[in-house]
Design a protein around this motif. Structure first.
Motif, short mmCIF file in Angstrom:
data_model
loop_
_atom_site.label_atom_id
_atom_site.label_comp_id
_atom_site.label_asym_id
_atom_site.label_seq_id
_atom_site.Cartn_x
_atom_site.Cartn_y
_atom_site.Cartn_z
N LYS B 636 7.25 -1.07 -8.25
CA LYS B 636 5.87 -0.84 -7.83
C LYS B 636 5.91 0.35 -6.89
O LYS B 636 6.55 0.28 -5.83
CB LYS B 636 5.31 -2.05 -7.07
CG LYS B 636 4.98 -3.25 -7.93
CD LYS B 636 3.65 -3.09 -8.63
CE LYS B 636 3.39 -4.29 -9.54
NZ LYS B 636 2.58 -3.91 -10.70
N ARG B 637 5.29 1.46 -7.29
CA ARG B 637 5.23 2.62 -6.40
C ARG B 637 3.78 2.91 -6.05
O ARG B 637 2.90 2.79 -6.91
CB ARG B 637 5.82 3.86 -7.09
CG ARG B 637 7.29 3.70 -7.44
CD ARG B 637 7.91 5.04 -7.78
NE ARG B 637 8.00 5.90 -6.59
CZ ARG B 637 8.50 7.14 -6.62
NH1 ARG B 637 8.91 7.67 -7.76
NH2 ARG B 637 8.57 7.87 -5.52
N PRO B 638 3.50 3.32 -4.80
CA PRO B 638 2.13 3.69 -4.46
C PRO B 638 1.68 4.84 -5.37
O PRO B 638 2.39 5.84 -5.48
CB PRO B 638 2.22 4.13 -3.01
CG PRO B 638 3.45 3.46 -2.48
CD PRO B 638 4.40 3.40 -3.64
N HIS B 639 0.54 4.66 -6.02
CA HIS B 639 0.00 5.69 -6.90
C HIS B 639 -0.85 6.66 -6.07
O HIS B 639 -0.73 7.86 -6.16
CB HIS B 639 -0.82 5.02 -7.99
CG HIS B 639 -1.12 5.88 -9.17
ND1 HIS B 639 -2.10 5.59 -10.09
CD2 HIS B 639 -0.57 7.03 -9.59
CE1 HIS B 639 -2.12 6.54 -11.01
NE2 HIS B 639 -1.21 7.41 -10.74
N PHE B 640 -1.69 6.08 -5.22
CA PHE B 640 -2.46 6.84 -4.25
C PHE B 640 -3.00 5.85 -3.21
O PHE B 640 -2.93 4.65 -3.41
CB PHE B 640 -3.59 7.64 -4.92
CG PHE B 640 -4.55 6.79 -5.72
CD1 PHE B 640 -4.22 6.40 -7.01
CD2 PHE B 640 -5.76 6.37 -5.20
CE1 PHE B 640 -5.09 5.61 -7.77
CE2 PHE B 640 -6.64 5.59 -5.95
CZ PHE B 640 -6.29 5.21 -7.24
N TYR B 641 -3.49 6.38 -2.10
CA TYR B 641 -3.96 5.53 -0.99
C TYR B 641 -5.44 5.84 -0.76
O TYR B 641 -5.77 6.67 0.10
CB TYR B 641 -3.18 5.84 0.28
CG TYR B 641 -1.68 5.64 0.24
CD1 TYR B 641 -1.10 4.49 0.80
CD2 TYR B 641 -0.84 6.60 -0.30
CE1 TYR B 641 0.28 4.32 0.81
CE2 TYR B 641 0.54 6.43 -0.31
CZ TYR B 641 1.09 5.29 0.26
OH TYR B 641 2.46 5.12 0.26
N PRO B 642 -6.33 5.20 -1.49
CA PRO B 642 -7.74 5.55 -1.32
C PRO B 642 -8.28 5.06 0.03
O PRO B 642 -7.90 3.99 0.50
CB PRO B 642 -8.42 4.80 -2.47
CG PRO B 642 -7.51 3.65 -2.75
CD PRO B 642 -6.12 4.11 -2.45
N ARG B 643 -9.10 5.87 0.62
CA ARG B 643 -9.85 5.41 1.80
C ARG B 643 -11.11 4.73 1.29
O ARG B 643 -11.45 4.84 0.12
CB ARG B 643 -10.21 6.59 2.70
CG ARG B 643 -8.98 7.15 3.38
CD ARG B 643 -9.33 8.32 4.26
NE ARG B 643 -8.14 8.82 4.94
CZ ARG B 643 -8.05 10.01 5.50
NH1 ARG B 643 -9.10 10.84 5.46
NH2 ARG B 643 -6.95 10.39 6.09
N ALA B 644 -11.80 4.06 2.21
CA ALA B 644 -12.97 3.30 1.81
C ALA B 644 -13.94 4.19 1.04
O ALA B 644 -14.29 5.29 1.49
CB ALA B 644 -13.67 2.73 3.05
N GLY B 645 -14.33 3.75 -0.14
CA GLY B 645 -15.34 4.46 -0.92
C GLY B 645 -14.81 5.68 -1.65
O GLY B 645 -15.58 6.37 -2.32
N GLU B 646 -13.51 5.94 -1.56
CA GLU B 646 -12.95 7.16 -2.14
C GLU B 646 -12.56 6.92 -3.61
O GLU B 646 -11.98 5.89 -3.93
CB GLU B 646 -11.71 7.57 -1.34
CG GLU B 646 -11.43 9.03 -1.34
CD GLU B 646 -10.27 9.36 -0.39
OE1 GLU B 646 -10.26 10.45 0.18
OE2 GLU B 646 -9.36 8.51 -0.23
N THR B 647 -12.85 7.88 -4.47
CA THR B 647 -12.40 7.77 -5.85
C THR B 647 -10.93 8.18 -5.91
O THR B 647 -10.39 8.77 -4.97
CB THR B 647 -13.19 8.72 -6.77
OG1 THR B 647 -12.93 10.06 -6.32
CG2 THR B 647 -14.67 8.44 -6.72
N MET B 648 -10.30 7.89 -7.05
CA MET B 648 -8.91 8.29 -7.21
C MET B 648 -8.77 9.80 -7.09
O MET B 648 -7.89 10.30 -6.39
CB MET B 648 -8.39 7.83 -8.57
CG MET B 648 -6.98 8.35 -8.86
SD MET B 648 -6.31 7.68 -10.40
CE MET B 648 -4.85 8.71 -10.60
#
Lengths: 195, 1001, 93
Positions: B636-648
């Motif tokens: 399991k690798r972090p794909h991305f770290y979205p902030r609240a309400g953020e799209t990929m």
């Protein structure tokens, strides 16, 4: 090795409850056990002599056996490979003494203390639990205290070392698989009521 | 609630103190503990239990065991509902709910029965002949056919039961606990060998449970009880009841499914419902018994027509008589014994019809003494009764058995007990690839030559008397134990049992009738509605191979796999082809012997345990900080770290921009790492990598490419010289184990003279990569004793020291094109290192980035990813990495790079692509053409390997492999997509900072 | 599932092993002077016999050692195993 407050183990209670305590089996992590991969040829007198001088006992040359002396042990992993285990933080000293003594020989010492963690499994049901996912013949006629083997448990690669006739086993597993294996053990032990 | 009118007042192995209520097709009935569902139904006078597969003819219980073709029921409701269970094997429990399958709207009135009248339009191969055209319509046909055929209903809900596995080893596995198997287990167990005895029934005894045989002058079941008690007492004997050995695989590997809780109304929470045993046995004793064959006469499928042995079992074992007026029809002696047992138990037998000429001898006399009419040399030519057999018509057989003659005798009855002889259950023996021999006297195949460490005993080995079964059992058990290294201490002699002289059966595969024609149905395979006429038709249409006839007629398919019908079908085929039966061979016996639930095969490998989820030491931080994960192999690798309400897209753009303008941090712990030591380590690297390693100084790093000997790229990574004889190699995440195996393979098999040792240290080290113009500031702020000045710690070098108080190896290598430090610390410190760097980096705007941003960053730089830009057909030259290919030394793959094919200028080469519309992000894998034509085909000249939106450039970028790509720079090509064509310009594969100033500063 | 006798660890289940194709394929000593045809033969051409076959296996989940196996591809009988570098033992047919 750093400040102990900076250490974390794959099965740290803080991050990964619950402990596995059941009526007829219990298991717990033995974190930070010192582990060295020692490579060299058992056909070479000097290698065996030097290793014995540093370790205080002879490396086991019979396949899948373990030599133990106090808090040091050597597990046969392959024809030119052993794993030397020791108490946490002693590995650097042993590694250094081995390296110094083996200078000039075709041998190698690699610290893998963090490359595997140890889960100790003990109790009358321990063998039954392993038999749910390990293809080895663990019957007391075939696998006894002092034996070790590299094999698999469920879908994880392991080194298995039988400690005593309880039976007690040490399972060496890569840290990335530790939570999977722990979850598998908790599940496999479910039929043995929680104490 | 009915009153079990067909239950005998006494006898049977049922517990009359424990009545059980059950519901069958919506009506309540009662039975007793110890009943099977079939036994309880018969005790209640119920014979009609289902409809046949094709003609929807009413069908009854035929057998008392595993071979049952008709009495298939759906058991239970909701999540625990299970289709296709044999009522003859379902143990009755209180509250059991069962429904018939394959009938609609109801069992007694089934619309599908119209098929019976239309039979002439439903010949063998009907489905193949009718529904295959047009080919596109098969899916619709199939749906309707499956509903009509109605092999039960799969439950909609998730299976709520637990299934488990056990992997075991033993010296002797004995399959079957009838007289031969018990004897074998005793003989083997007495030597101290580890014995497993597995039997599919609820209690041991096999055929002895259903008859009145004697052993040593006492009831045989006394002997069974003593044998079982002795086995129970043996420390090394494991006894498995309700356990079907269903597969016999290579090297004496066998699979058993144990039904642990199927018979319980309320299974325990912890116990599994079923347990799959995978057994590796040094020796195997097969004592699998025999299955009685039906006789193939006209309309032999009416409810009430059953096997003689089954009727005997119901009367004797379950104290349930199948009827009040029984006619027996046989070609062999065993039905006489069955008739006597039935009579003794209280089930009247009126007439016994024997295909053989005038029956003489003890058995015939004994039957006649009970007032039974015995008719020899005759056959049943017709039966009557719709939902239950009402009567039979009997005529004399012609001497050659092919016809009938003379007056017709009518006999009323409500049960017909038939016996066509016995077929040894050679399924497992045959699965083990043992060869079979034909026994023409008994019309069956028996084991001939074993292919594995296999012993066979009892009736499955052609032991036709009880005494012989016991003798063979003791012999086989002793021999198996001896072969496993165990010698008996006490002589194991078989106890005596009667050995009546037998009159051989008369084999008549199809019993003739006075009425022929398509409406006459002699059923060979009840479950699949295959008749003698179907097999004859298949032969007329040219089918010769039994395997083809099976598939064409469907004989021997379905849940029973022809346990009753296979041998009679072969017999009929040999008759019509005028061929020797053994010359036809048998269809292949394949596992499983009986159907096995998916649950049992899957066991606990479900949900989170289906496949290991590998995590890094920093995983919990990623979870706590909202990372969205990507599966990279088992990692399991972090794909991305979205902030609240953020799209990929927004998150990835932010992460990329942070790494380009401030500093980003990536968890790179999954990178493969190999410790390489020895005086010949550098020689190994020179041979494994395309570039040279001799001149690499200590503490310096170098990027390398690995090829296979066919010249194709298999891996890449940075390797660092720690000391003259000591290297630290890194590999791509997915190839860590493969590359170590690759090195070991060469060193062990091709170059054993090389003095070098490898060890995996992938998980020894946790890695946090700082990347960005402020990376140096963050490292300094975290606290380190390393001199970070560019001159002291230049690009492509490694330093060992302390970082944030932790022992670290810091590699100054960059996969982003920015100033980067890969900080390696022992895995136990991974979490602390990450948090220390995040804290130290806060003033500099440190931003964790995931694999998606990493991909964008490297694609902007034109860095390849093995497995994305390469697919096993790409050479370093194709990638434009000629500078990494040594001209002076040999290495794996070099020879192949000299082949004309790898030198072609029109190979696919790596290039960059820029879309005409900067916001158009091409799909990866999209095909590339020179120009879009109105219709395919269009010559494809390449494909897109990587494609992203680059926030750094403010436009989309792509990498592609294109035929002769490097010569096409500046050309415009087309990417045809659904509904549109995207124009792209061929560009350099490096889009950003081409001279590399940013990473090297 | 096969039971393979690792010459170092003893008999283990097939799931612990990796298959390595036909044994005794010699890599040309001088690749540079090897013809394209001979190189292709070395790279790609393998026997696929019905019957006795000498092949390489690695005890991947055990001691990680490569070794040779002579196996009957019809019966799966393992006739013999021998270590890398050892000549194939004479085996009775």
């Amino acid at each position: 090795m750093a400040d102990r407050t900076q250490w974390g183990s794959p099965l740290d209670a803080a991050s990964w409850p619950p402990r596995g305590i059941f009526a007829t089996v219990r298991f717990e992590e033995r974190p930070f056990v010192g582990k060295l991969i020692l490579r060299g040829s058992a056909d070479t007198r000097e290698f065996l002599d030097v290793s014995r001088a540093v370790l205080g006992f002879a490396l086991p040359t019979t396949a899948n056996t373990v030599a133990v002396d106090g808090d040091l042990a050597a597990l046969w992993l392959g024809p030119r490979e052993w794993m030397v285990t020791t108490t946490p933080e002693r590995e650097a000293d042993i590694a250094e003494r081995l390296c110094r003594a083996l200078v000039g020989q075709h041998a190698a010492v690699t610290d893998v203390s963090d490359g595997r963690t140890v889960i100790r499994l003990a109790g009358p049901s321990a063998r039954d639990i392993l038999m749910k996912g390990c293809p080895l013949d663990l019957h007391p006629r075939e696998f006894v205290p002092g034996r070790c083997a590299q094999s698999q448990l469920a879908r994880a690669q392991i080194i298995l070392h039988q400690i005593d006739e309880t039976p007690t086993y040490d399972l060496y597993v890569a840290p990335s698989f530790a939570r999977y294996l722990w979850a598998w053990l908790v599940d496999a032990a479910a039929e043995y009521a929680i104490a | 609630m009915s009153t079990q009118p067909f239950r005998l007042p006494r006898g049977g192995r049922i517990d009359r103190a424990r009545p059980h209520r059950f519901i069958f097709n919506g009506r309540a009935y009662s039975g007793y503990a110890g009943d099977t569902l079939a036994a309880a139904l018969l005790a209640n006078g119920i014979h009609l239990v289902g409809r046949s597969f094709k003609y929807h003819r009413p069908r009854g219980i035929v057998t008392a065991g595993v071979e049952e073709p008709n009495a298939l029921v759906q058991l239970g409701v909701g999540a625990r509902s299970e289709p296709n269970l044999r009522a003859t094997q379902c143990e009755l429990y209180d509250g059991l709910i069962a429904t018939s399958q394959n009938c609609w709207p109801s069992l007694r009135f089934d619309l599908g029965a119209i098929n019976d009248r239309l039979a002439r339009f439903l010949p063998a191969g009907f489905y193949y002949k009718t529904f295959m055209w047009p080919p596109s319509a098969w899916m619709q046909y199939e749906h309707a056919i499956r509903r009509m055929a109605g092999l039960g209903t799969a439950p909609e809900e998730r299976d709520s039961d637990r299934y488990d596995k056990r992997l075991v080893h033993c010296d002797v596995l004995v399959v079957g606990a009838g007289p031969a198997g018990l004897a074998a287990a005793l003989a083997a167990g007495r030597t101290g060998a580890r014995v497993i005895l597995a039997d599919e029934q609820v209690e041991f005894g096999g055929s002895l449970l259903s008859g009145s045989a004697e052993i040593d002058g006492r009831p045989a079941l006394d002997w069974v009880a003593r044998a079982t008690a002795e086995l129970d007492w043996m420390a090394e004997a494991k006894l498995l009841r309700r356990a079907t050995v269903f597969g016999y695989y290579d090297h004496n590997y066998l699979a058993i499914v144990e039904r642990v809780a199927d018979h319980l109304a309320n299974p325990g929470e912890r116990e599994p419902r079923q347990r799959l045993w995978k057994v590796r046995a040094r020796q195997v004793v097969l004592a699998t018994g025999a299955i009685e064959r039906p006789l193939i006469f006209r309309d032999n499928d009416r409810p009430g027509i059953m096997l003689a042995g089954a009727a005997r079992a119901y009367a004797h074992r379950y104290a349930a008589v199948p009827g009040r007026r029984t006619v027996v029809f046989t070609n062999n002696d065993s039905a006489y014994a069955a008739a006597l047992d039935l009579i003794e138990a209280g089930g009247p037998v009126t007439t016994l019809i024997d295909i053989r000429a005038e029956p003489q001898g003890e058995l015939a006399d004994a039957v006649r003494a009970h007032g039974v009419e015995v008719i020899g040399g005759s056959a049943i030519v017709a039966t009557s009764g719709r939902h239950r057999v009402k009567g039979v018509e009997v005529m004399r057989l012609t001497p050659d058995g092919t016809g009938v003659a003379g007056p017709v005798k009518y006999r009323d009855c409500d049960v017909v007990c038939m016996s066509g002889g016995w077929t040894p259950a050679v399924h497992l023996f045959s699965q083990s690839r043992g060869t079979l021999a034909y026994d023409s006297t008994h019309g069956c195949f028996v084991p001939s030559r074993a292919a594995q460490a296999t012993h066979v005993a009892g009736i499955c080995n052609g032991a036709w008397t009880l005494a012989e079964c016991l003798r063979q059992g003791f012999t086989a058990g002793t021999a198996a134990a001896r072969a496993a290294g165990f010698v008996e201490v006490a002589a194991a002699a078989a106890p005596p049992a009667p050995e009546p002289t037998a009159t051989p059966p008369r084999i008549l595969w199809a019993v003739p009738s006075d009425r022929a024609g398509t409406t006459s149905k002699h059923f060979v395979d009840f479950q699949n509605d295959v008749t003698v006429a179907d097999i004859q038709l298949a032969a007329r249409e040219g089918y010769r191979s039994v395997e083809h006839v099976k598939r064409y007629t469907t004989s021997g398919m379905g849940t029973d796999q022809g346990k009753l019908g296979n041998i009679p079908a072969l017999g009929v085929l040999s008759d019509v082809l005028a061929a020797d039966l053994p010359s036809l061979g048998t269809t292949t016996f394949r596992p499983p012997y009986t159907p096995v639930s998916f649950g049992a095969l899957t066991g606990r490998d479900i949900d989170a345990l289906a496949d290991p989820i590998r995590v890094t030491p920093m995983h919990d931080w990623h979870v706590a900080n909202g990372a969205i994960f990507e599966d990279v192999g088992q990692w399991k690798r972090p794909h991305f770290y979205p902030r609240a309400g953020e799209t990929m897209r927004a998150a990835v753009d932010r992460e990329v921009t942070a790494a380009r303008t401030a500093v980003g941090i990536l968890d790179a712990s999954t990178l493969g790492k190999i410790d390489i030591q020895g005086p010949d380590a550098v020689t190994l690297l020179n041979r494994i990598y395309t570039n040279g390693w001799t001149t690499l100084e200590a503490a310096r790093c170098r990027y390398g490419l690995m090829l296979k000997d066919d010249g194709m790229v298999i891996d890449d990574g940075v390797t660092t010289r720690l000391a003259p004889d000591h290297f630290h190699m890194t590999t791509t995440t997915g190839n860590a184990a493969r590359v170590l195996g690759w090195l070991e393979e060469w060193v062990q098999t091709e170059w054993p003279d090389l003095r070098v040792y490898m060890a995996s240290v992938t998980e020894q080290w946790a890695v946090a990569t700082l990347s960005g113009p402020r990376a140096r500031d963050v490292l300094a702020a975290a606290g380190t004793d390393l001199d970070l000045a560019p001159t002291a710690f230049p690009s492509q070098s490694m330093r060992q020291g302390a970082v944030a108080g932790m022992p670290a190896r810091v590699f100054r290598v960059s996969f982003t094109g920015e100033l980067s430090y890969e900080v390696n610390v022992p895995a136990r410190c991974g979490g602390a290192l990450w948090e220390a760097l995040i804290a130290a980096g806060a003033p500099f705007g440190i931003t964790p980035y995931g694999t998606e941003a990493m991909h964008v960053l490297r694609a902007e730089k034109g860095f390849i990813i093995v497995g994305q830009e390469t697919d096993g057909t790409v050479t370093p030259l194709d990638l434009g990495l000629d500078r990494l290919v040594s001209k002076t030394k040999d290495f794996i793959g070099k020879r192949a790079l000299l082949r004309p094919d790898t030198q072609r200028s029109d190979r696919k080469q790596l290039v960059g692509l820029l879309t005409e519309d900067p916001n158009e992000v091409l799909p990866e894998g999209a095909q590339i053409v020179v120009e879009r034509r109105p219709e395919p085909p269009m010559p494809m000249i390449g494909h897109v390997t990587s494609s992203y939106f680059s926030p750094t450039l403010g436009r989309s970028i792509a990498l592609a492999l294109i035929v002769g790509g490097r010569a096409r720079h500046g050309e415009t090509l087309c990417v045809p997509l659904l509904g549109k064509t995207v124009k792209v310009e061929v560009a350099e594969s490096c889009f950003y900072d081409r001279d590399g100033a940013r990473a090297n500063g | 599932m096969l039971r393979i006798p690792c010459p170092y660890c003893g008999p283990r289940d097939e799931t612990e092993f990796a298959y390595g194709g036909e044994a005794h394929i010699a890599r040309p000593q001088n690749p540079a002077t090897t013809t394209d045809a001979d190189w292709a033969d070395f790279l790609f051409m393998r026997k696929n016999p019905k019957g006795r076959h000498r092949e390489r296996w690695m005890h991947a989940r055990g001691c990680r050692q490569w070794f040779n196996v002579e196996r009957d591809t019809v019966t799966h009988q393992i006739v013999t195993v021998y270590r890398m570098g050892e000549p194939p033992p004479e085996t009775p047919r």
